[in-house]
Design a protein around this motif. Structure first.
Motif, short mmCIF file in Angstrom:
data_model
loop_
_atom_site.label_atom_id
_atom_site.label_comp_id
_atom_site.label_asym_id
_atom_site.label_seq_id
_atom_site.Cartn_x
_atom_site.Cartn_y
_atom_site.Cartn_z
N ASP A 278 52.17 38.51 27.53
CA ASP A 278 50.86 38.02 27.06
C ASP A 278 49.96 39.19 26.65
O ASP A 278 50.09 40.30 27.17
CB ASP A 278 50.14 37.26 28.20
N PHE A 279 49.00 38.92 25.74
CA PHE A 279 47.93 39.91 25.48
C PHE A 279 47.17 40.12 26.79
O PHE A 279 47.03 39.18 27.59
CB PHE A 279 46.96 39.37 24.42
N GLU A 280 46.64 41.33 26.99
CA GLU A 280 45.90 41.62 28.23
C GLU A 280 44.73 40.67 28.40
O GLU A 280 44.34 40.31 29.51
CB GLU A 280 45.37 43.06 28.21
#
Ligand SMILES: NC(=O)c1ccc[n+]([C@@H]2O[C@H](COP(=O)([O-])OP(=O)(O)OC[C@H]3O[C@@H](n4cnc5c(N)ncnc54)[C@H](OP(=O)(O)O)[C@@H]3O)[C@@H](O)[C@H]2O)c1
Length: 285
Positions: A278-280
């Motif tokens: 996932d994106f941060e």
């Protein structure tokens, strides 16, 4: 038999096996029934026994004209449809390479698209009633597949995927959905109904070939009793809170549990890798 809350059922594939056992049980229970079969004369005896509450209709679930006619007959005869049982179906045994394209498509046409045809034709009736129950006959192979059943189990997996989403779509409209997952039951499933791969290959004799031998060996002595399955289905349909998935038989129950355990173990083992993609900044939905 007196029944304080009689229902109207429409059952596909009522000639033999589960469909026949359920048809007989439903009528004995005091409900009304549109029993359907590709050869409706196979239902004559049953209908003659219950002239007020039973109707027989010709229905191949892959024929949309016959599907619509069956639904219309139910409405003309009984004014409503409370329970649709998508029971019509059959197995296809063979490694993915051994079965023909035609066998694959024919199997999906009945086991998946036939059920979808029925559901989409009955839904307007149930929506108008603001009630109904759709029972889709899957198989334990539709949750935990066997080698040699890639297409049959694949069609049943697809039916389960359709049913899961449908369950949520129609719940607010007062309509229930139940998926049934039997293990081996004593019906015509392994005998006359089983479609066998057109091109048998030596490479699969030790795997799929062995499974086919096993099926032929247990034919006639499968542990599951279709009459008891029919009683279980009547109980589920009359319960206030029916399950999305109903497993039938000890074999299927144990297979289902093993699948959940192996899924959980695999999920746990790969959790960190899954989360790492996932994106941060992304939040969970
Ligand atoms: N028995 C098992 O061990 C087992 C286990 C898991 C799931 N199931 C499922 O249970 C369901 C019923 O099978 P069964 O075990 O009762 O076997 P069965 O005795 O062979 O009955 C199958 C029924 O489906 C009908 N059918 C097949 N193709 C059809 C079509 N295109 N249109 C309308 N009817 C059609 C057959 O009609 P005809 O008489 O015209 O051929 C028959 O009435 C199937 O969906 C099967 O996948 C069975």
């Amino acid at each position: 038999m007196s029944n304080s809350n009689p229902k109207v059922w429409l059952i596909t594939g009522s000639s033999t096996g589960f469909g026949r056992a359920l048809a007989e049980a439903v009528l004995k229970h005091g409900d009304s029934l549109v029993a359907t079969a590709r050869k409706p004369e196979q239902l004559n005896e049953l209908v003659n026994q219950y002239p007020e509450t039973a109707k027989a209709v010709r229905l191949n679930v892959t024929n949309q004209t016959e599907v619509q006619a069956a639904v219309d007959t139910a409405i003309q005869a009984f004014g409503r449809i409370d329970v649709l049982v998508n029971n019509a179906g059959y197995g296809l045994i063979g490694a993915l390479e051994e079965v023909s394209d035609e066998q694959i498509r024919r199997n999906f046409e009945t086991n998946l698209f036939g059920a979808i045809n029925m559901i989409r034709t009955v839904l307007p009736v149930m929506r108008q009633q603001k009630s109904g129950h759709i029972v889709n006959m899957s198989a334990i192979a539709g949750f935990s597949n066997e080698l040699g059943f890639s297409i049959y189990g694949g069609a049943k997996f697809a039916l389960e995927g359709v049913s899961e989403a449908l369950y949520g779509e129609v719940a607010p409209l007062g309509i229930k959905v139940t998926i049934v997952e039997p293990g081996p039951f004593r019906t015509d499933f392994i005998g006359r109904s089983l479609d066998r791969a057109e091109h048998s290959m030596d490479e699969y004799q030790e795997t799929v070939g062995k499974f086919l031998q096993f099926l032929d060996k247990i034919n006639g002595s499968q542990p599951g009793d279709p009459d008891k399955a029919a009683q279980a289905l009547i109980q589920v349909v009359n319960s206030d809170n029916p399950p999305l998935r109903l497993v039938l038989g000890k074999y299927a129950y144990s297979k289902f549990r093993k699948k959940i355990e192996s899924l959980t173990a695999e999920l746990d083992a790969w959790e960190q890798l899954a989360a790492s993609t996932d994106f941060e900044t992304a939040g969970a939905r």
